[in-house]
Design an enzyme around this catalytic site. Structure first.
Site, short mmCIF file in Angstrom:
data_model
loop_
_atom_site.label_atom_id
_atom_site.label_comp_id
_atom_site.label_asym_id
_atom_site.label_seq_id
_atom_site.Cartn_x
_atom_site.Cartn_y
_atom_site.Cartn_z
N ARG A 170 -2.59 -5.14 -11.70
CA ARG A 170 -1.66 -4.98 -12.83
C ARG A 170 -1.29 -6.35 -13.39
NH1 ARG A 170 4.08 -1.67 -13.00
NH2 ARG A 170 4.68 -3.09 -11.31
N ASP A 466 12.69 -4.23 -7.47
CA ASP A 466 11.83 -5.15 -8.21
C ASP A 466 12.41 -5.33 -9.60
OD1 ASP A 466 11.15 -2.86 -9.61
OD2 ASP A 466 9.07 -2.82 -8.98
#
Length: 555
Positions: A170, A466
Site C-alpha cells: 500500500r 494508526d
C-alpha cells in the site's frame, strides 16, 4: 526497457535531499530517472484532481451532500465484469496489515495469513529513514534474502516462499508529497515554495515514489513468481482518481516490459465520496482490479470531514460508531453487492483489538469482540478480513473457514440491498461521555507523539491505533468544539458539561506527567504533540489530514 530508464538523474532534473542507510542501492540513476518520468507524465493530473477534491468539499461546506452521479448511470446500469482474478489472490480470507520494518515484514509474511498488506501509509510514519528501510526490506523479501537480528540477539528469517503470505503493497495516497525528493530544480522548501501552476516543479508525489520505486526494483521478479505485483490503493475519492492510477500502472507495465494488467490492485473504499462511485472505480480499473475493501476507520473519519459543516450529522464518541450503525451497515452491504455483481472481492475491515497479556478475562473479552466482528463480516458476504496482530489470525481464520467453504463468496449477491443516498448519509445516534472525550484527547496526543518520533502504529489501551483511528479522534474533537459555529447548538457531554476549549484544556493538563513514564512511545514529544493538537482543534477550518502539518516537522 523504455528510454525513460536510461536518463541520468541530472538530465531528469530530480534530486534527493536526505540521506539514509542503503539508499544508494535503491535510488540509482535509472531508478531516479524512472521516478522523474512518472512525475513528468502524471503529476499535473494529480494536482488537477486534488483541486477537484477541494472544489467538491467547498460544495459540501455550502450545504451540498454527496450523491450518486447522473453522468455515470450507464456504468452503474451496465452488464460488465472485472478481469479474472489471478490464482494467488483467489483466497484472501485473512490478511494481516502492518508497517514495513524488517521484523514486521518477516513476521507478517510468515504469519499464516493469506496475504500481507505492507503499509507505507497509515501504519508507517514516513521519515526518510523508515521509507528507505521499508523499500530495502521489501526488496530483500522479494529476493528471498531478508533477515533481521533484534537488539536482544533474536534472529528472524523468512519462511520458504511457498509458505509465505502473498505480498500486497500500500503506497501513500494522492494527497501526500515526498518532500525529500525534488523534481525539476524546485527550491529545497519543496512544492509549497513553487508556483502552483508549475506543471513539473516541486516535490515528488508520495504515491508515485512508494509504488514506483517498489515496482522498479521488484515488479519483474514478482511477475516471474506469478505474484503480481499487487497493490492496495488508498484514499481515492472518485473514478477519475482511479483512472489516473490505471494509467500510471499501465505506463509502468509498458516501461518494465510487463503485459498490460499484470499489476493487480485492490481499492480501499475509505472516503465518503468514493462510496457513491464504487461501480465507477471498479470500471475505471476493470482490467486490473480484484476487489474493494471496507476501510472502516478512514471511512468514519471521511464522514466527519466531508460533512463537517452539517450540524445535523455530528457523530457520537468513537466507541459508539460501530458497523451496526445504519450508515456503516449500508456502506458495507452496498460494497458487497457491487463487488459480487462485477466479479470482484468484497474485503472486510480491521478489528482494532489486540491481545491483552497478563489478564485472561480481558483477553478473552477482546478476542470475543474480534470473533463477533468477523462473524458479522462473513455472514454479510465478505470474502476476507483484516487483522493487525498475528495472534488474531487463528480467530479470524476459524470464523471464515467454518462459514466460507470456498475461496470466496461471490455467489452471495445481496440483491436485496437497496442503499440509497439517505441510507449512506444517515447520522447515528449516541452520546459523548467524559471518558469518550478524554480518550479522544489521549489517543490524539499519544499517537501524534509516537508518529513524530517515527512510529506509525501504536498500541493504546489494547487497541492498535494508526493514522486512521487517530484521525477520527482528532476530527471528532474539532467537530464537537465547533458545532456551535456551524449553525447548530453547542454540544454537551451526557452529564451536561459544555464541550468547549476549557474542557479540552482540562483533558490535556495532566497528560505530560502521566505519559512521561517508561514504555510510552514518543514520550519525549508529548509536549509537541499537545501543541499541534491545540493548534488544529482551534482552527476555524478542519485540516484535511493530521499528517500534513505533522509531516513538515520531520527533517
Amino acid at each position: 526497457m523504455s528510454a525513460v530508464l536510461s536518463e541520468s538523474p541530472t538530465d531528469a532534473g530530480i534530486e534527493v535531499i536526505a540521506r539514509a542507510e542503503g539508499q544508494d542501492a535503491l535510488l540509482t540513476p535509472p531508478a531516479l530517472a524512472f521516478l522523474a518520468g512518472l512525475h513528468a507524465r502524471f503529476d499535473a493530473r494529480r494536482r488537477q484532481l486534488l483541486a477537484a477534491r477541494r472544489e467538491r468539499q467547498a460544495f459540501f461546506d455550502r450545504g451540498g451532500l454527496p450523491d450518486f452521479r447522473s453522468d455515470t448511470r450507464a456504468i452503474r446500469d451496465g452488464d460488465w465484469r472485472v478481469a479474472p482474478i489471478p490464482k494467488a489472490l483467489l483466497d484472501r480470507r485473512v490478511e494481516i496489515t502492518g508497517p514495513v520494518d524488517p521484523k514486521m515484514v518477516i513476521n507478517a509474511l510468515g504469519s499464516g495469513a493469506n496475504c500481507y498488506m505492507a503499509d507505507f501509509e497509515d501504519s508507517t510514519a514516513p521519515t526518510w529513514a523508515r521509507l528507505v528501510e521499508g523499500q530495502r526490506a521489501l526488496r530483500a523479501a522479494v529476493a528471498g534474502t531478508l533477515a533481521f537480528t533484534a537488539g536482544n540477539g533474536k534472529a528472524y528469517a523468512l519462511k520458504p516462499f511457498a509458505q509465505q503470505a502473498v505480498l500486497i503493497v500500500r503506497p501513500r495516497g494522492w494527497h501526500l508529497d515526498e518532500k525529500h525528493v525534488l523534481v525539476e530544480g524546485c527550491p529545497e522548501q519543496g512544492r509549497r515554495a513553487c508556483p502552483e501552476q508549475s506543471r513539473r516543479g516541486g516535490r515528488l508525489s508520495a504515491s508515485l515514489f512508494d509504488l514506483g520505486l517498489f515496482a522498479f526494483h521488484n515488479a519483474t521478479a514478482l511477475a516471474r513468481k506469478d505474484r503480481g505485483p499487487y497493490f492496495y490503493l488508498p484514499k481515492l475519492q472518485s473514478m477519475e482518481e482511479a483512472a489516473l492510477w490505471d494509467d500510471v500502472l499501465a505506463h509502468i507495465e509498458s516501461a518494465l516490459g510487463l503485459p498490460r494488467g499484470q499489476m493487480k490492485v485492490t481499492v480501499l473504499i475509505e472516503t465518503l465520496p468514493a462510496a457513491f462511485e464504487m461501480d465507477e472505480i471498479l470500471h475505471a480499473l476493470r482490467d486490473r482490479i480484484v476487489g474493494l475493501n471496507c476501510g472502516r476507520w478512514d471511512y468514519i473519519f471521511s464522514y466527519i470531514k466531508t460533512l463537517r459543516a452539517h450540524p445535523d450529522r455530528v457523530l457520537p464518541e468513537r466507541g459508539q460508531v460501530t458497523m451496526a450503525q445504519p450508515f456503516l451497515r449500508a456502506y458495507s452491504e452496498l460494497l458487497i453487492q457491487t463487488c459480487h455483481r462485477r466479479g470482484a472481492h468484497a474485503m472486510g475491515g480491521m478489528a482494532a483489538q489486540i491481545p491483552i497479556a497478563g489478564d485472561d478475562d480481558a483477553n478473552t473479552a477482546a478476542l470475543g469482540r474480534v470473533r463477533t466482528d468477523k462473524l458479522r463480516e462473513v455472514g454479510a458476504g465478505h470474502d476476507g478480513t483484516w487483522v493487525a496482530h498475528p495472534a488474531l489470525i487463528p480467530v479470524a481464520r476459524q470464523v471464515f473457514d467454518e462459514r466460507m467453504r470456498g475461496p470466496h463468496q461471490h455467489h452471495v449477491g445481496r440483491d436485496e440491498v437497496l442503499a440509497s443516498r439517505d441510507d449512506l448519509l444517515q447520522p447515528c445516534t449516541g452520546t459523548i461521555t467524559r471518558a469518550g472525550f478524554d480518550n479522544n484527547v489521549e489517543v490524539c496526543v499519544r499517537y501524534l507523539a509516537a508518529w513524530l518520533d517515527g512510529n506509525g502504529c501504536v498500541p493504546i489501551h489494547h487497541l492498535m491505533e494508526d493514522a486512521a483511528t487517530a484521525e477520527i479522534a482528532r476530527a471528532q474533537l474539532w467537530q464537537w468544539l465547533h458545532a456551535g459555529d456551524r449553525g447548530g447548538a453547542p454540544l454537551h457531554l451526557d452529564d451536561g458539561t459544555a464541550i468547549d476549549e476549557a474542557l479540552l484544556d482540562r483533558a490535556l493538563l495532566g497528560l505530560p506527567s502521566r505519559l512521561s513514564g517508561q514504555g510510552v512511545p514518543g514520550a519525549a514529544r508529548v509536549g509537541e504533540a499537545i501543541a499541534l493538537l491545540e493548534e488544529l482543534t482551534h482552527r476555524d477550518t478542519l485540516e484535511d489530514f493530521l499528517t500534513l502539518p505533522a509531516y513538515e516537522r520531520f527533517d
